[in-house]
Design an enzyme around this catalytic site. Structure first.
Site, short mmCIF file in Angstrom:
data_model
loop_
_atom_site.label_atom_id
_atom_site.label_comp_id
_atom_site.label_asym_id
_atom_site.label_seq_id
_atom_site.Cartn_x
_atom_site.Cartn_y
_atom_site.Cartn_z
NE ARG A 1 -41.03 54.93 -10.03
CZ ARG A 1 -40.75 56.00 -10.77
NH1 ARG A 1 -41.72 56.59 -11.46
NH2 ARG A 1 -39.52 56.47 -10.84
CB SER B 1 -36.01 55.64 -6.41
OG SER B 1 -35.52 56.43 -7.44
CD GLU C 1 -39.89 53.12 -6.87
OE1 GLU C 1 -40.63 52.50 -7.65
OE2 GLU C 1 -38.66 53.11 -6.95
N1 EPU Z 1 -30.87 65.80 -5.35
C1 EPU Z 1 -30.14 66.22 -4.28
N2 EPU Z 1 -28.97 65.58 -4.01
C2 EPU Z 1 -28.51 64.57 -4.79
C3 EPU Z 1 -29.27 64.15 -5.90
C4 EPU Z 1 -30.45 64.77 -6.17
O1 EPU Z 1 -30.52 67.14 -3.57
O2 EPU Z 1 -27.44 64.07 -4.49
C5 EPU Z 1 -32.13 66.51 -5.64
C6 EPU Z 1 -31.90 67.59 -6.65
O3 EPU Z 1 -32.60 68.73 -6.24
C7 EPU Z 1 -32.48 67.04 -7.93
C8 EPU Z 1 -33.63 66.25 -7.35
O4 EPU Z 1 -33.08 65.66 -6.16
O5 EPU Z 1 -32.86 68.06 -8.78
C9 EPU Z 1 -34.18 65.18 -8.23
O6 EPU Z 1 -33.15 64.21 -8.55
P1 EPU Z 1 -33.31 63.24 -9.81
O7 EPU Z 1 -33.39 64.03 -11.06
O8 EPU Z 1 -32.26 62.20 -9.72
O9 EPU Z 1 -34.76 62.63 -9.62
P2 EPU Z 1 -35.47 61.89 -8.39
O10 EPU Z 1 -36.77 62.57 -8.20
O11 EPU Z 1 -34.58 61.79 -7.22
C10 EPU Z 1 -36.82 60.26 -9.91
C11 EPU Z 1 -37.12 58.80 -9.98
C12 EPU Z 1 -35.95 58.04 -10.60
C13 EPU Z 1 -35.68 58.63 -11.98
C14 EPU Z 1 -35.36 60.13 -11.81
C15 EPU Z 1 -35.14 60.83 -13.13
C16 EPU Z 1 -38.61 58.34 -8.11
C17 EPU Z 1 -38.79 57.68 -6.80
N3 EPU Z 1 -37.41 58.28 -8.66
O12 EPU Z 1 -35.73 60.43 -8.99
O13 EPU Z 1 -36.38 56.72 -10.79
O14 EPU Z 1 -34.58 57.98 -12.60
O15 EPU Z 1 -36.50 60.78 -11.18
O16 EPU Z 1 -36.36 60.98 -13.78
O17 EPU Z 1 -39.57 58.88 -8.65
C18 EPU Z 1 -36.43 54.59 -9.75
O18 EPU Z 1 -37.64 54.73 -9.67
O19 EPU Z 1 -35.85 53.55 -9.33
C19 EPU Z 1 -35.63 55.67 -10.29
C20 EPU Z 1 -34.30 55.65 -10.33
#
Ligand code: EPU
Length: 348
Positions: free
Chosen positions: A169, A240, A343
């Site tokens: 990012r 995010s 972010e």
């Molecule tokens: N999780 C929880 N509780 C929840 C939801 C998620 O514990 O209610 C944990 C789980 O362990 C899950 C992990 O969080 O496996 C990761 O969740 P997710 O796959 O949604 O990915 P993220 O790392 O939280 C990032 C990006 C998102 C992108 C997703 C999917 C960032 C800051 N965010 O989220 O990007 O859609 O991966 O690739 O890197 C954005 O930047 O606005 C955004 C939505």
């Protein structure tokens, strides 16, 4: 064409749906427009307090009721093939193109590389500035060059991808002094003509029957996002809110013992190896700290993905969101010893 709108409402300019007013909204199409804007003394009053480029405002938080400068928005929406060989196609896409419109077209045309970014709100210009990413793909993976207008030198320039210092990012565009600002006017991306599916993230592969079907991958990504993230047309949010923190290897044990002291079990804590240490899941930390569905004023933590803060009923002020974010940062610091950084970009 340039359009200068004084006292522009912020409401249609940010997906968090925070109300307010910008001194000016300046819409432009190309570098010639920007050149005219900066050299025309009649426009001097509009540019005096600095220019802040915006896309669809899907990653911004206006922190005050009045933005005391000029917002700069590209309205050009062209995409054209500028090179092609047997393996790939290079497109030049105007900064104002909506990212998902580009992705839909690429999927229709069987051009591979950005299908995993489907449904990310925002424009192509913003995607190139903040290196948006999802499901194992980042926008930088397809960027070849970015065409800009340099405000300090009052001339156009093209940056090769190797000069942009892309990171998580992050890019050089996010670290420039206001007066030397490079305004992105268009982006050149290279896409593959034959399948390059990237289905390694989470359970994405289990949602796709045929990995050579680009439209099926797009649909799988869209349904995954819809199942977790708020629809910005219904609930104000900026995706995010925090970045996933990266910590050094030796800090992990400290983090685990501090969490244990707060009765939080970290045995299933997601930890990913990255070049500069270990990447943790901010969503997991916020979830385990008990913040899902928490409210502060009219701001709330999204229950299905606690990394997302929302304008729960459309009446949230920026102060509500900032306060909720601060409470979360302080609590994650206390329970895990990890400092979350936003972010979302705070606009003063
Ligand atoms: N999780 C929880 N509780 C929840 C939801 C998620 O514990 O209610 C944990 C789980 O362990 C899950 C992990 O969080 O496996 C990761 O969740 P997710 O796959 O949604 O990915 P993220 O790392 O939280 C990032 C990006 C998102 C992108 C997703 C999917 C960032 C800051 N965010 O989220 O990007 O859609 O991966 O690739 O890197 C954005 O930047 O606005 C955004 C939505």
């Amino acid at each position: 064409m340039i359009t200068i709108k004084p006292d522009a409402s912020l409401l249609p300019l940010n997906t968090m749906r925070i109300d307010g007013t910008a001194n000016y909204l300046i819409e432009f199409e190309n570098a010639d427009d920007l050149h005219r804007l900066l050299t025309d003394s009649a426009c001097e009053y509009a540019v005096r307090n600095g220019l802040k480029p915006i896309g669809q405002g899907s990653n911004l938080l206006f922190t005050r009721p009045r933005y005391d400068g000029a917002l700069l928005k590209c309205t050009a929406g062209n995409m054209a093939i500028i090179a092609e060989d047997c393996d790939s196609v290079t497109l030049r896409v105007d900064a104002g193109v909506e990212l998902d419109r580009l992705i839909a077209r690429c999927c229709d045309d069987g051009l591979w590389g950005i299908e995993n970014l489907s449904l990310i709100p925002g424009t192509v210009g913003a995607a190139a500035v903040q290196n948006v990413g999802a499901y194992g793909v980042e926008f930088k993976d397809v960027v070849r060059a970015v065409n800009c207008y340099n405000i300090a030198e009052r001339k156009t320039c093209t940056l090769d991808v190797s000069e942009i210092a892309y990171g998580y990012r992050d890019s050089i565009f996010k670290h420039q002094p206001a007066k030397q600002q490079l305004i992105v006017t268009s982006v050149e991306i290279r896409l593959a003509k034959s399948p390059t599916p990237q289905l390694g993230y989470g359970h994405l592969s289990s949602l796709v029957a045929d990995s050579s079907d680009i439209k099926a991958i797009r649909q799988a990504v869209i349904s995954l996002r819809r199942s977790k993230l708020p629809d910005v047309d219904e609930t104000g949010s900026a995706g995010s809110f925090f970045k996933n923190p990266i910590v050094s290897d030796h800090r992990l044990e400290e983090i685990r013992s501090l969490a244990a002291a707060h009765h939080i079990d970290t045995s299933a804590m997601p930890v990913y190896d990255v070049a500069d240490g270990k990447k943790l899941s901010a969503a997991w930390l916020i979830d385990r700290a008990g913040w899902k569905n928490a409210k502060e004023g009219h701001a709330a933590v999204w229950g299905l993905q606690p990394l997302v803060l929302v304008n729960a009923d459309g009446k949230a002020s920026a102060a509500d969101i900032v306060r909720l974010a601060e409470l979360i940062v302080n609590d994650i610091e206390a329970k895990f010893g990890v400092t979350l950084s936003p972010e979302v970009e705070y606009i003063p």
